[in-house]
Write a protein that holds these residues in place. Structure first.
Motif, PDB file in Angstrom:
ATOM      1  N   GLU A  93       0.843  -1.200   0.000  1.00 48.04           N
ATOM      2  CA  GLU A  93       0.000   0.000   0.000  1.00 48.04           C
ATOM      3  C   GLU A  93       0.877   1.248   0.000  1.00 48.04           C
ATOM      4  O   GLU A  93       1.950   1.265   0.597  1.00 48.04           O
ATOM      5  CB  GLU A  93      -0.860  -0.023   1.257  1.00 48.04           C
TER       6      GLU A  93
ATOM      7  N   VAL B 133       0.753   5.259   1.030  1.00 50.40           N
ATOM      8  CA  VAL B 133       0.038   6.253   1.837  1.00 50.40           C
ATOM      9  C   VAL B 133       0.515   7.620   1.384  1.00 50.40           C
ATOM     10  O   VAL B 133       1.677   7.978   1.609  1.00 50.40           O
ATOM     11  CB  VAL B 133       0.313   6.037   3.346  1.00 50.40           C
TER      12      VAL B 133
ATOM     13  N   SER C   2      -2.568   5.182  -8.491  1.00 48.00           N
ATOM     14  CA  SER C   2      -3.681   4.238  -8.491  1.00 48.00           C
ATOM     15  C   SER C   2      -3.978   3.735  -9.899  1.00 48.00           C
ATOM     16  O   SER C   2      -4.235   2.545 -10.101  1.00 48.00           O
ATOM     17  CB  SER C   2      -4.924   4.896  -7.887  1.00 48.00           C
TER      18      SER C   2
ATOM     19  N   SER D 284      -2.271   0.194  -4.783  1.00 44.08           N
ATOM     20  CA  SER D 284      -3.265   0.425  -3.736  1.00 44.08           C
ATOM     21  C   SER D 284      -2.839   1.698  -3.003  1.00 44.08           C
ATOM     22  O   SER D 284      -1.750   1.757  -2.427  1.00 44.08           O
ATOM     23  CB  SER D 284      -3.286  -0.767  -2.772  1.00 44.08           C
TER      24      SER D 284
ATOM     25  N   ARG E  75      -3.868   5.149  -0.462  1.00 47.13           N
ATOM     26  CA  ARG E  75      -4.734   5.806   0.524  1.00 47.13           C
ATOM     27  C   ARG E  75      -4.243   7.238   0.720  1.00 47.13           C
ATOM     28  O   ARG E  75      -3.041   7.469   0.798  1.00 47.13           O
ATOM     29  CB  ARG E  75      -4.710   5.070   1.856  1.00 47.13           C
TER      30      ARG E  75
ATOM     31  N   ARG F 164      -8.517   7.714   3.306  1.00 50.49           N
ATOM     32  CA  ARG F 164      -9.495   7.189   2.354  1.00 50.49           C
ATOM     33  C   ARG F 164      -8.773   6.584   1.157  1.00 50.49           C
ATOM     34  O   ARG F 164      -7.725   7.075   0.727  1.00 50.49           O
ATOM     35  CB  ARG F 164     -10.478   8.263   1.911  1.00 50.49           C
ATOM     36  N   ALA F 165      -9.341   5.514   0.657  1.00 54.78           N
ATOM     37  CA  ALA F 165      -8.758   4.811  -0.481  1.00 54.78           C
ATOM     38  C   ALA F 165      -9.051   5.559  -1.775  1.00 54.78           C
ATOM     39  O   ALA F 165     -10.121   6.137  -1.938  1.00 54.78           O
ATOM     40  CB  ALA F 165      -9.312   3.393  -0.565  1.00 54.78           C
TER      41      ALA F 165
END
Length: 158
Positions: free
Chosen positions: A58, A60, A86, A91, A93, A147-148
């Motif tokens: 992921e 961030v 993205s 992935s 956030r 939030r994604a």
């Protein structure tokens, strides 16, 4: 708390600070400052290469809102960069990063770094602060932070 490596991203106009977590997702450390690409996707490719190199599941990305919570040109720039990551299948956030750069400057000043010697690492330190805040938030709430950003390419490759 989810385990696994995450990258923290501090998007700036000239540079992008990048940090990573340990495999347990407990501690954030700085890794690199990536120059912004004037044309093309060299900056996105470099961040994605770092994610692959460190096995990050992921990304961030700091979401730089104004103190009142309103969007600014920096907010729009960070969101656009997050969307580009993205769209490449990562992935991603978005996590509130208000005052992360100020906190990074204060930390570097407290460690004895002059304003002139802060420039090469300030973005990395801000990325560490963003990522550590996200980790602490997830640990406290039990929920993924921020939030994604929906992926435009289906399932994440990270």
């Amino acid at each position: 708390m989810r385990s696994g490596v995450r990258l923290g991203i501090d998007v700036g106009r000239a540079r992008i600070g990048v940090a990573r977590t340990d495999a347990g997702g407990m501690l954030a450390v700085p890794i690199e400052t990536v120059p912004r690409a004037a044309d093309g996707d060299a900056d996105v490719r470099r961040v994605l290469d770092l994610a692959e190199e460190y096995g990050a599941f992921e990304l961030v990305v700091g979401h730089p809102l104004s103190m009142s919570g309103a969007s600014t040109p920096s907010t729009d720039d960070a969101v656009a960069f997050a969307e580009r990551l993205s769209s490449a299948g990562a992935s991603v956030r978005l996590v509130d990063e208000r005052l992360s750069t100020v906190s990074a400057q204060q930390a570097l000043r407290a460690s004895g770094r002059s304003t002139r010697t802060q420039r090469p690492v300030i973005d990395q330190v801000a990325a560490v602060i963003i990522l550590q805040h996200a980790l602490d938030s997830e640990r406290a709430s039990g929920n993924p932070p921020g939030r994604a950003i929906p992926s435009h390419e289906g399932p994440s490759t990270l």
